[in-house]
Design a protein around this motif. Structure first.
Motif, PDB file in Angstrom:
ATOM      1  N   MET A 191       0.831  -1.205   0.000  1.00 39.60           N
ATOM      2  CA  MET A 191       0.000   0.000   0.000  1.00 39.60           C
ATOM      3  C   MET A 191       0.866   1.256   0.000  1.00 39.60           C
ATOM      4  O   MET A 191       1.921   1.289   0.641  1.00 39.60           O
TER       5      MET A 191
ATOM      6  N   LEU B 217       0.569   5.866  -0.778  1.00 30.71           N
ATOM      7  CA  LEU B 217      -0.193   7.063  -1.122  1.00 30.71           C
ATOM      8  C   LEU B 217       0.585   7.839  -2.176  1.00 30.71           C
ATOM      9  O   LEU B 217       1.814   7.923  -2.115  1.00 30.71           O
TER      10      LEU B 217
ATOM     11  N   PHE C 242      -4.783   6.559  -3.358  1.00 29.40           N
ATOM     12  CA  PHE C 242      -4.408   5.430  -2.480  1.00 29.40           C
ATOM     13  C   PHE C 242      -4.222   4.207  -3.355  1.00 29.40           C
ATOM     14  O   PHE C 242      -5.127   3.797  -4.088  1.00 29.40           O
TER      15      PHE C 242
END
Length: 211
Positions: free
Chosen positions: A162, A164, A209
């Protein structure tokens, strides 16, 4: 490049009819002719992590963009009054065939920012009644483009899967005036003037995201 023809259109309502008395004078630059068109796309990873210690603050910076330098579209010269008495004002699918007279000379192109005609309009005069003017429909071009669309990107990794992404994007980043077409209607009070321009600098921010 150079595109020439006897009749063409730009897809925006501008089209041509052939001159029945002198077809050769109808030959000119195509409505879509753009002699020079340079476009480059780029993406550069900024080396902040190499200059300082790699961490979340210094890693993941990029700058990207699309830059274009191009010459302008041809200026369409016309005199829509059927002064020739040929009755072609509303014929066909294109514009009337009447043209003003043109006296060869220095067109003396002027920066549109000065609020003056883009070219020397005194070289053009109305065609005599019963005759067609000698001006070519398109034989010179309008202002070109100098445009930079750019983005500053920061990728922030959160975990192995993950992250950003923060983006700051600018269209016409240097706020350079991108002028519209030149008014080539001899009967218009704004003959020779540039009366429009594309949008000034526009900025926007975004976050994405990724997982």
């Amino acid at each position: 490049s150079k595109a020439m023809d006897n009749a063409s259109g730009d897809g925006l309502g501008q089209g041509d009819n052939l001159n029945p008395e002198n077809p050769k004078i109808t030959r000119g630059l195509s409505a879509f002719d753009v002699a020079h068109n340079f476009v480059i796309s780029y993406n550069y990873h900024l080396p902040f992590a190499k200059l300082w210690r790699p961490n979340r603050l210094t890693s993941g910076w990029q700058i990207s963009g699309i830059t274009r330098f191009a010459t302008g579209f041809p200026v369409y010269i016309l005199e829509p009054d059927d002064h020739s008495l040929l009755g072609t004002g509303q014929s066909g699918q294109g514009n009337p065939i009447d043209e003003p007279n043109y006296t060869p000379g220095n067109l003396n192109f002027t920066n549109p920012r000065k609020g003056l005609p883009y070219f020397n309009t005194s070289l053009f005069s109305q065609d005599p009644v019963g005759q067609l003017g000698n001006a070519n429909r398109r034989f010179f071009t309008g202002p070109g483009w100098n445009n930079w669309d750019m983005a500053l990107v920061k990728d922030l990794r959160l975990t192995e899967t993950m992250s950003l992404q923060f983006r700051g994007e600018f269209f016409n980043a240097f706020n350079h005036a991108q002028f519209g077409g030149v008014n080539g209607n001899f009967l218009s009070s704004q003959f020779g003037y540039v009366t429009s321009a594309n949008a000034p600098r526009i900025g926007q921010v975004a976050a994405k995201f990724i997982f």
